[in-house]
Design a protein around this motif. Sequence first.
Motif, PDB file in Angstrom:
ATOM      1  N   LEU A 249     -12.055  26.508 -37.861  1.00  0.00           N
ATOM      2  CA  LEU A 249     -11.636  25.723 -36.557  1.00  0.00           C
ATOM      3  C   LEU A 249     -10.103  25.072 -36.927  1.00  0.00           C
ATOM      4  O   LEU A 249      -9.733  24.711 -38.032  1.00  0.00           O
ATOM      5  N   THR A 250      -9.322  25.139 -35.944  1.00  0.00           N
ATOM      6  CA  THR A 250      -7.748  25.087 -36.071  1.00  0.00           C
ATOM      7  C   THR A 250      -7.504  23.755 -34.821  1.00  0.00           C
ATOM      8  O   THR A 250      -8.136  23.924 -33.661  1.00  0.00           O
ATOM      9  N   MET A 251      -6.872  22.830 -35.285  1.00  0.00           N
ATOM     10  CA  MET A 251      -6.436  21.842 -34.134  1.00  0.00           C
ATOM     11  C   MET A 251      -5.137  21.627 -34.143  1.00  0.00           C
ATOM     12  O   MET A 251      -4.501  21.161 -35.129  1.00  0.00           O
TER      13      MET A 251
ATOM     14  N   ALA B 142      -3.273  19.697 -37.323  1.00  0.00           N
ATOM     15  CA  ALA B 142      -4.066  18.547 -37.750  1.00  0.00           C
ATOM     16  C   ALA B 142      -5.019  19.078 -38.849  1.00  0.00           C
ATOM     17  O   ALA B 142      -5.553  18.674 -39.820  1.00  0.00           O
ATOM     18  N   VAL B 143      -5.609  20.152 -38.253  1.00  0.00           N
ATOM     19  CA  VAL B 143      -6.733  21.021 -38.820  1.00  0.00           C
ATOM     20  C   VAL B 143      -6.521  22.353 -38.919  1.00  0.00           C
ATOM     21  O   VAL B 143      -6.232  22.960 -37.823  1.00  0.00           O
TER      22      VAL B 143
ATOM     23  N   PHE C 240     -11.249  16.386 -37.475  1.00  0.00           N
ATOM     24  CA  PHE C 240     -12.335  17.596 -37.692  1.00  0.00           C
ATOM     25  C   PHE C 240     -13.589  17.064 -37.016  1.00  0.00           C
ATOM     26  O   PHE C 240     -14.216  17.793 -35.983  1.00  0.00           O
ATOM     27  N   PHE C 241     -13.977  15.808 -36.970  1.00  0.00           N
ATOM     28  CA  PHE C 241     -15.041  15.039 -36.566  1.00  0.00           C
ATOM     29  C   PHE C 241     -14.978  15.073 -34.999  1.00  0.00           C
ATOM     30  O   PHE C 241     -15.779  15.500 -34.123  1.00  0.00           O
ATOM     31  N   ASN C 242     -13.702  14.650 -34.556  1.00  0.00           N
ATOM     32  CA  ASN C 242     -13.553  14.721 -33.185  1.00  0.00           C
ATOM     33  C   ASN C 242     -13.710  16.081 -32.543  1.00  0.00           C
ATOM     34  O   ASN C 242     -14.143  16.094 -31.498  1.00  0.00           O
TER      35      ASN C 242
ATOM     36  N   ILE D 237     -14.701  15.044 -28.812  1.00  0.00           N
ATOM     37  CA  ILE D 237     -13.832  14.323 -28.110  1.00  0.00           C
ATOM     38  C   ILE D 237     -12.378  15.064 -28.020  1.00  0.00           C
ATOM     39  O   ILE D 237     -11.676  14.761 -27.170  1.00  0.00           O
ATOM     40  N   TYR D 238     -11.961  16.025 -29.056  1.00  0.00           N
ATOM     41  CA  TYR D 238     -10.940  16.901 -28.811  1.00  0.00           C
ATOM     42  C   TYR D 238     -11.484  18.283 -28.583  1.00  0.00           C
ATOM     43  O   TYR D 238     -12.455  18.631 -29.060  1.00  0.00           O
ATOM     44  N   THR D 239     -10.760  19.212 -27.697  1.00  0.00           N
ATOM     45  CA  THR D 239     -11.012  20.377 -27.842  1.00  0.00           C
ATOM     46  C   THR D 239     -10.411  21.289 -28.839  1.00  0.00           C
ATOM     47  O   THR D 239      -9.216  21.395 -28.538  1.00  0.00           O
ATOM     48  N   PRO D 240     -10.842  21.963 -29.623  1.00  0.00           N
ATOM     49  CA  PRO D 240     -10.154  22.602 -30.790  1.00  0.00           C
ATOM     50  C   PRO D 240      -9.142  23.897 -30.084  1.00  0.00           C
ATOM     51  O   PRO D 240      -9.551  24.232 -29.139  1.00  0.00           O
ATOM     52  N   THR D 241      -8.299  23.831 -30.742  1.00  0.00           N
ATOM     53  CA  THR D 241      -7.226  25.191 -30.587  1.00  0.00           C
ATOM     54  C   THR D 241      -8.029  26.383 -30.701  1.00  0.00           C
ATOM     55  O   THR D 241      -7.761  27.297 -29.879  1.00  0.00           O
ATOM     56  N   LYS D 242      -8.438  26.361 -31.966  1.00  0.00           N
ATOM     57  CA  LYS D 242      -8.919  28.059 -32.206  1.00  0.00           C
ATOM     58  C   LYS D 242     -10.131  27.627 -33.140  1.00  0.00           C
ATOM     59  O   LYS D 242     -10.413  26.512 -33.506  1.00  0.00           O
ATOM     60  N   GLY D 243     -11.068  28.752 -32.963  1.00  0.00           N
ATOM     61  CA  GLY D 243     -12.334  28.518 -33.971  1.00  0.00           C
ATOM     62  C   GLY D 243     -13.499  28.479 -33.234  1.00  0.00           C
ATOM     63  O   GLY D 243     -13.390  28.206 -31.937  1.00  0.00           O
TER      64      GLY D 243
END
Lengths: 403, 261
Positions: free
Chosen positions: B10-12, B19-20, B46-48, B53-59
């Motif tokens: 997971l990458t954000m 951030a992640v 990470f929780f979000n 609440i967020y759409t992760p960039t990758k993962g």
Amino acid sequence: MIAQEIIKSLKAAIWFMFLTFPIMVIKVNTVYKTIEWRWMNMVFIGVGVFVGSFVWRWLLERKDKPSAKKESISTRTQAYLAENPISKRALQGALLVALLFFPMFMDAYQINIFTVALMYIVLGLGLNIVVGLAGLLDLGYVAFYAVGAYTYALLNTTFGMSFWIVLPIGGALAAIFGILLGFPVLRLRGDYLAIVTLGFGEIIRLVLENWNDFSHGPSGIAGIDKPNFFGLELNLNQMTDGVYYMMVVFTIITIFFVGRLQNSRIGRAWLALREDEIACQAMGIGRTRTKLMAFALGATWAGLMGVVFAAKTSFINPASFTFLESAIILSIVVLGGMGSIPGVILGALIMILLPEYMRTFSEYRMLVFGGAMVVMMVFRPQGLVSNFRRKYSFHGVDERLGG
Amino acid sequence: MENILEVKGLTMDFGGLRAVDSVDLYVKPKEIVALIGPNGAGKTTFFNCVTGIYTPTKGDILVNSNRGGVRINGFKPNRVTERGLARTFQNIRLFPNMTVLENVMIGKHCRLSAKIFGALFRDKKTRAEELKAAQECYVILEKLGLEKTCDELASNLPYGDQRKLEIARALATEPKMLLLDEPAAGMNPQETVDLTHLIRMIRDTEQIAILLIEHDMKLVMNLSERIYVMDHGQKIADGTPVEIRNNPEVIKAYLGEDIDA
């Protein structure tokens, strides 16, 4: 202490005398080119403000005192009625009888005013769904009213369609417009939403004003048929009564439906959306669906009332659908108490009936209105009637759930 | 897929800020897992991401369902909740002007089906559903010891009870897994001990998994079966409480590097 208070009031009095000097003291007579100095007015304002400021401060102090925080009369009344269903039924019955026999003792003018008040009750309850329950500040509500009115006007004058057929069409069309407005503003809240809805209201009005081929522009549409009651031939007075009774039925249905919506799964979702949008979504409530439903349902009532309005006046033009109209409906909701049905009813009666009966003081109407709004917002920002929460009782939950 | 939640790489990114950074994590059924790390490590982000609440960039974020794992990246938060992940918030986010019971009933929302016609005409089915929902919510409140306050406005509750109410509301969504974001923040030692018992009790009676972010090390070490440690958006360690306690990387992240070393 007292000296301080007096100085405060003196300052206020001097300040007001200075501020009102140009309008209250100087009077220019353009015919004789003279200036009249009315110094007595200045003295009146000085004394008035001096005394008034004491009252004002006393009221403010009283409001902040913890003992004043006890439940207001409206809350206690509502609690009493909720606990005593018999007195609630009795009150409802008495009101209904009063409404039914009202036209027998009143002239057409009074009945007309009351019909308008009932229409604003329904409009207020519709906007209450959007603003009071879902917390979406809508300043363009009158646009949906216009959609309903023009739907009937155009369908009636061009195709000769009757009132009762157009009524649901007008409501449905307004709901569709509600969704159309809802989609682009899903992400907006508060001030931004208010600005966009304000713009939407103006767009609708300007289109109606300028699209001559479609809506006959500023000259409006005349000769719209009055509603048809069971094919009866009615004279003017009977028609007034007919529209009045129709509005009574409408109002009762609206109160009934809005009350049920409020206490349903959907009503709860609206409240949650108003309180905290992110938490609301995280708890499994779909934002898109819930918001659009609020917009659509709120707009439906406005559309229905628009059809009634066009039929009642038999002439409409865009001047009936200005921002002022939205502002009045919004004031009804805010003044009465956001989210409270009795509040909205009271608000509509005050906002519509009071100006009518104050026509004798018509010069001071707006002044009194403005002053009343300021006083309301300072001393009772929650509105006249605070929203009463439904309470659940649990007796023997375990048995009913089977242990 | 036997894990209840599986996160892979997971990458954000927020603009240029990562951030992640490719974090892996899994939670087994009925497991209590903690996610710890210094402030700004990316735990809440990470929780979000996980809760939509967020759409992760990758993962990938995979949730166990009847038909194997379902990828829930970019799902709206309400769809994630429907899939059985319920969360609480670091800064309490109750509905302050609704009663305690109504707050919990909002949690029930996605498990109920009353539509507009049900609401308007209040048919038998709708009435029965509402009654059942109210009662089930009341039972949840009883479990957490909040039933006496059920007609109070949520904003009138003391702080500790507000935190509990958030958990009650999350439980009402009938989750398979509970994500708690700093549940003990602002609690005194006694309240923290009570919370530890409460969380364990929830896991045991409801048979659900719990993933929690927490700074209170005593609570984390007492409660969790496995711990993930994050720093600067990356996972720097995972393992049992004993392993984490003796992990030099973790000690470095928390206490800083020794000057002599």
